[in-house]
Design a protein around this motif. Sequence first.
Motif, mmCIF file in Angstrom:
data_model
loop_
_atom_site.group_PDB
_atom_site.id
_atom_site.type_symbol
_atom_site.label_atom_id
_atom_site.label_comp_id
_atom_site.label_asym_id
_atom_site.label_seq_id
_atom_site.Cartn_x
_atom_site.Cartn_y
_atom_site.Cartn_z
ATOM 1 N N MET A 30 0.835 -1.204 0.000
ATOM 2 C CA MET A 30 0.000 0.000 0.000
ATOM 3 C C MET A 30 0.863 1.244 0.000
ATOM 4 N N SER A 31 0.647 2.111 -0.965
ATOM 5 C CA SER A 31 1.315 3.409 -0.886
ATOM 6 C C SER A 31 0.278 4.417 -0.417
ATOM 7 N N ASP A 32 0.792 5.524 0.097
ATOM 8 C CA ASP A 32 -0.105 6.597 0.526
ATOM 9 C C ASP A 32 -0.502 7.347 -0.737
ATOM 10 N N ASP A 33 -1.690 7.072 -1.249
ATOM 11 C CA ASP A 33 -2.114 7.660 -2.514
ATOM 12 C C ASP A 33 -2.544 9.104 -2.315
ATOM 13 N N GLN A 34 -1.979 9.975 -3.111
ATOM 14 C CA GLN A 34 -2.348 11.388 -3.037
ATOM 15 C C GLN A 34 -2.687 11.868 -4.447
ATOM 16 N N LYS A 74 -7.590 3.874 -9.122
ATOM 17 C CA LYS A 74 -6.359 3.150 -8.768
ATOM 18 C C LYS A 74 -6.596 2.312 -7.513
ATOM 19 N N ARG A 75 -7.215 2.921 -6.524
ATOM 20 C CA ARG A 75 -7.458 2.203 -5.264
ATOM 21 C C ARG A 75 -8.375 1.003 -5.488
ATOM 22 N N GLY A 87 -9.049 -2.912 -3.997
ATOM 23 C CA GLY A 87 -10.472 -3.189 -3.820
ATOM 24 C C GLY A 87 -10.862 -4.598 -3.389
ATOM 25 N N PRO A 88 -10.670 -5.616 -4.248
ATOM 26 C CA PRO A 88 -11.143 -6.954 -3.904
ATOM 27 C C PRO A 88 -10.421 -7.552 -2.698
#
Length: 431
Positions: free
Chosen positions: A260-264, A275-276, A281-282
């Motif tokens: 997991m990256s910190d999505d910004q 993207k998430r 998601g699943p």
Amino acid sequence: MITRRALLTSAATGAAVPGMLSAAAKPFPKGFLWGVATAGHQVEGNNINSDLWPQEHLPGGLFTEPSGDACDHYHLYPHDIRLLAELGFNTYRFSIEWSRIEPEDAFFSRAELEHYRRVLAACREAGVTPMVTYSHFTVPRWFAMRGGWEKADAPGRFARFCERATRSLGDMIGYATTLNEPNVAALLDWITLPGGQTMGQMLASGRSAIRKQLGAPDFSSFVFADGRLSLPNLVRAHTQGREAIKSVRAGLPVGFSLAMSDDQPASSSSRIEEKRAAVYGPFLEAARKDDFFGVQTYTRAVVAEKDLLPPKDAELTQTGWEFYPEALEHTIRYAAQKTGVPIMVTENGIATDDDERRIEYIRRALAGVQRCLDDHVDVRGYIHWSLMDNFEWNSGFKPKFGLIAVDRETQKRSVRPSAAYLGNIARHNAL
Ligand code: BGC
């Protein structure tokens, strides 16, 4: 770099060691897990029945060097486990190697299961809780030859292994995680390489080349797998693996971990939610039925309209990732909200030759964990990647993620100041 002897000497004489805590140190909850992590293929050495071993030896392949003896942890584990316990850690996350335990389809090696029982016993004797990953990227070569995770019967084969391994080892395991970062293939489609291809596309052409070179038309290995086929099977492998483990020991806490990256968002037209949904998601949905969820975070990702933007004007680590320890706090909050189960940080760390930057990274990442705890986010532990410098997959031994340095000629371990720093926090359960 300080040696183990120096560390113990300074601890015995009471001389200041890095990370001596101030009177104002802020406590973590009682029973918080403080750990270090490794993965079988990256440290054990000579994992010759795995899918990666032949790939590492292919001329012109993607690997900069073969894993070889790695850190010889297969033989040196008693020393390594004693050392991590002496440093102050109460948890050790490691993986069992499926390819050693089941080197041929449905053939299980009692001797290898006994080996891992001895590893678990070494943890218990040292007062360390073992967290076991059943598959950390590598799979048996026979499994890859028949199509790996792309095949519909792959989850069943993995579940059979989980059941067999738990029958032999389950009574000594503290926490079980089925798969390590099964979402990696989905992530690769968001990374664009300098030529304009995505990393996923580059690896897809690599897949055909490897199949040809190995003379194995169905060969499919973790990052080279066709994600459209492998990703749904990996979700099923997790759920079937969890059921298999629970069928043997219902009370054993089971989860898995995601990259997991910190999505910004790069701008208001960022495809961040897409993207998430694609990358997590699943898996986050499947995690809702688990006992805990493993967050593995190293940096942030700036999501644009099409893909991720490369870091700009930022301090980079040896892997080219932005030095951004605050990422951990953000992914913990996101994962807790999406899964609704307790969070375990199962990996967080930095590849660097500058150990002072590692200390700073840890300090800021843990401050973020404390902010989550202050807000009543249920975080149960922090496990650092990695116990020691190891085989960083296709990058070989160059990136230094270890709290402990390893001389690969002599296999001598040298404790870095960051190990003493984090060990002290662990020992005092306070930052
Ligand atoms: C993996 C580790 C790896 C680390 C650093 C994680 O994605 O689980 O095996 O060494 O990142 O790249």
